[in-house]
Write an enzyme that holds these catalytic residues in place. Sequence first.
Site, mmCIF file in Angstrom:
data_model
loop_
_atom_site.group_PDB
_atom_site.id
_atom_site.type_symbol
_atom_site.label_atom_id
_atom_site.label_comp_id
_atom_site.label_asym_id
_atom_site.label_seq_id
_atom_site.Cartn_x
_atom_site.Cartn_y
_atom_site.Cartn_z
ATOM 1 N N SER A 179 26.757 -4.575 11.887
ATOM 2 C CA SER A 179 26.410 -4.849 10.490
ATOM 3 C C SER A 179 25.203 -5.760 10.286
ATOM 4 O O SER A 179 24.755 -5.928 9.154
ATOM 5 C CB SER A 179 27.612 -5.452 9.756
ATOM 6 O OG SER A 179 28.539 -4.451 9.456
ATOM 7 N N SER A 206 26.929 -3.371 7.244
ATOM 8 C CA SER A 206 27.383 -3.860 5.953
ATOM 9 C C SER A 206 26.439 -4.887 5.315
ATOM 10 O O SER A 206 26.519 -5.114 4.112
ATOM 11 C CB SER A 206 28.767 -4.505 6.085
ATOM 12 O OG SER A 206 28.718 -5.666 6.901
ATOM 13 N N LYS A 240 24.888 -13.791 2.509
ATOM 14 C CA LYS A 240 25.772 -12.629 2.398
ATOM 15 C C LYS A 240 27.059 -13.057 1.711
ATOM 16 O O LYS A 240 27.619 -14.115 2.034
ATOM 17 C CB LYS A 240 26.061 -12.068 3.803
ATOM 18 C CG LYS A 240 26.874 -10.771 3.820
ATOM 19 C CD LYS A 240 27.012 -10.210 5.243
ATOM 20 C CE LYS A 240 27.779 -8.879 5.268
ATOM 21 N NZ LYS A 240 27.907 -8.345 6.638
#
Lengths: 95, 500, 494
Positions: free
Chosen positions: C184, C160, C80
């Site tokens: 998330s 997210s 990420k």
Amino acid sequence: MSVDTATVTKIASLARIKVSEAEVAAMVPELNGILAWVEQLGEVDVTGVEPMTAVIPNTLRLREDAVTDGGIRDAVLANAPAAEHGFFGVPKVIE
Amino acid sequence: MTNSAYRIQGATGEWEVVIGLEVHAQVVSKSKLFSGASATFGAEPNAQVSLVDAAMPGMLPVPNMECIRQAVRTGLAIDAQINAWSRFDRKNYFYADLPQGYQISQLYHPLVGEGHIDISLDDKNPEAAVKRIGIERIHVEQDAGKLMHDQHPTMSYVDLNRSGVALMEIVSRPDMRSPAEAGAYLRKLRAILRYVGSCDGNMEEGSMRADVNVSVRKPGEPFGTRTETKNVNSVRFVMQAIEHEASRQVDVLESGGKVVQETRLFDPDTGTTRSMRSKEDAHDYRYFPDPDLLPLVLEASFIEACRASLPELPDAKRQRYETALGLTPYVAGVLTAEVETARWFEALLAETATKQGKGEEAVAKQAANWLTSELFGALNRLGRSLEDSPVSPAQAAELLALVADGTISGTIAKQVFEKMLETGDGAAAIVEREGLKQESDTGAIEAVVAKVLADNADKVEQYKAGKEALFGFFVGQTMKAMQGKANPQVVNDLLKQALG
Amino acid sequence: MTDLTELGIADIRSGVAAGTFTAVEVAEAFNAAVAAAQPALNAFIVTTPEAALAAARKVDTARAAGQPLGKLAGVPIGMKDLFATKGVQTTAASRILEGFTPEYESTVSQNLWNAGAGMLGKLNLDQFAMGSSNETSAFGNVISPWRRPGDTAPLAPGGSSGGSSAAIAARLCPAATGTDTGGSIRQPAAFTGIAGIKPTYGRCSRWGVVAFASSLDQAGPMARSVQDCAIMLEAMAGFDPKDSTSLNLPVPAWEAGLNPSMAGKKVGIPREYRLDGMDPDVARSWDDGIAWLKDAGAEIVEISLPHTRYALPTYYIIAPAEASSNLARYDGVRYGLRDLPDGAGLQDMYAATRAAGFGPEVKRRIMIGTYVLSAGFYDAYYTQAQKVRTLIARDFELAFQHCDVILAPTAPTAAFALGEKSDDPLAMYLNDVFSVPASLAGLPAMSVPAGLDRQGLPLGLQVIGRAFDEQGVLNAGLALEQRAGFTAKPAKWW
């Protein structure tokens, strides 16, 4: 509590975010919607309740006093938009 | 002190000045408060900066135990409450010397709570005229970086070496009422910090600086609106800033104006303060607990270890010098005002006692008087400090021993000391080489006495007729004839005998 | 030869170790999948095929030399783009960090490389991890590989960690890192039919992870199976002296401890999570979960978490407040974007830089955070929220006196279409209703795929455990996984 144009302008200035009048106008109802929603917290009885300080019971560790870092000026300045003579450069600040 | 209260004479009567000081003292530590970069002064720009100090994305603070320990020791030295539970808060504002966009400080739960410092306004008698100044709190926080404005036509340069260095902010109560009190407070605070070893007190290098809060009022009335003059970096400047600011405020009030609560800047060149307009836009620091840091919980054993590590502090030392060593309050005050002086004195005392085979209390006055008059006088002349005194305590003790055992007189001792300063040689060697040993041989002195009296027969007549003041003249002539080396006591005795 | 991109961590690890295939072959297969899907899915902000290959070669060499292999030897993963990676652009999906190339490696990513993993690229996400649909990224939306049958409307991969979830579901990587501040990891996992666990706050170091809300942010693994999550979490977690909030505890052997039997365990069903007007598919999937855990031997008990309804408002005070301060460092001075209009002073530069660099949702949250911390409002908003947070944590504490784990839906609906909620911040925020409470209490929680809804889109079930009891969470997750038998995967259209 609700915010008006002046308050939003002030908050944007505190947060150092340049906003146009149109943006402010758009933000006012948006922020008011969110604020009205979070304000339902006011109805919770918190008598005698301590604010949370550590989500998992834990206290602060202290490190030994030793020089273990620094001396990496190139790494520190590597991504700087303006760096000269080992300094970061910013628009001249007049005191 | 009511009789000597500091008042500003205004057109509408007398005004009283109310002063509180926020002193920022750099904590003595090897590394920074929240990073392992060096905290020393004077490195190349940005050479002592870690990724944490530069607030790179994802960097996190880890507190330095030594900084906490030094703040706790400082708190204990001013009799303050140590808060076993404290927290770090973020003070949010934007400035180029503040990479995180916030300063990690302690607003809501400081490490050190209420304490106090006793100041004295009478050097001659430190125990008279003592005033207690309240300390509201001591908290630990990060220093900011440094901006340089004069190296480029359109840019300011940012050096983050100072960024993250540990400071103690020592906040007084608004308990001071004159520039002199503020000066005495600062000097005393500085002395305590240096005794404790938590701050080097070096105001020139900025390791100690004060924000000066000043307001004025008519005596007996409530506090007026205060101004805060930032970053004043000497005792003298603090006193000047107060004087100027107080009279400025009186002028403002008496001309019908209002004092604006604002931040001001001191100009050392003019001794005046001016408004920092650039910082006037309403500050709202949005303090909140730093979520990167957990509550700081101190074990009782940690606090006790801090307490046990404290040295004897100036007030206690001064009292001991008076009671155990029999020194006057004034001399004891002088000797304890600076930790270096006390340290030097105690070394001298120990050496002197050993050399003379006596107890410290028996030689304390001799050592104290010599240090405060002879040594201080010499250092003053030479423009040197005690730390780089050309004479060591052991050398000085040797000189004092020669006086004590009658080898040389006090007068000769002054000459010997001058020679010591010039040559760096030992006292005994100088006395030997220069033949300055005191003459105590009765026979030799008797002969000189006889000659002096014979040469001044007229004065002997006058003396015998009652002009006893001439005795000193005979002593002087005898000493002069013996080049000062005669034992004054023997000269006295022999003259008295000879003059009947 | 099997399609290597269909394999998960455990299979790749054992295949590489056994010599069935090489790590380089695995890396090449995934590199190819990443490259092929990038134009359609936009799951990555940058791809790093060379890094994946370099790590793979190292593993193959080590294996050839008979050296011991790490927990993730030969497993290429997605990172990420909130984790700082040395020498590889790290942006948090924001223009303000475009071009920023860290001189440091986050602790979590370093742990993964040390375990033998390789990096396929930096995964797209909601800007600064603020969002639930991946629509706030400055580098374009991530498109979910899932589609409603007969409909090409692009769906949200969740947020997210939407790049992570999309990439895993599309078989672009076997696993990826996520971070979870209010859901998330879990919500995107649920949206895309994969698994993901947010461990106890403090298990994974936050050092080198771009901060959103420090008291809530936790990294965790996302993968297609509970076992893979366990393996990867073991590699990611661990005490880090550089993070003051890091837990100084040994990392348990979660993989070895996996046990799907729920015999003797009590599973709590929180009454307050059964909302009026709940999506019937979500309600049904929750009932399925209850039945599965009962089947695994658990006793089901009803519990109460009375302050649940205050969790979202609490979160939307605390998280923006922390974010408003955490994001103050993006000022155009030391790295990232600088917008210096002609004649601008320092403060003008800040305002211009931040206006140009932050997206609308980030600005919105900074504004809210700044407001709730400002003079006169701090106590009413922030202090009150921290008190309510104490009550929310206490709710869980009391509940865990009556049960060992809690079972709930992960999200109130299956994936929605892009644009469906992006005009209404509040509607978007409500997506986190089931995930936020565990975040506020710092508890370990995971989402596992439970099945498909009537539209054919995945639904997730959430297991919440006691602090430090990731094992209990993983075990319940495993029990669900075995019974759910989730094998659906998005039909390849890209």
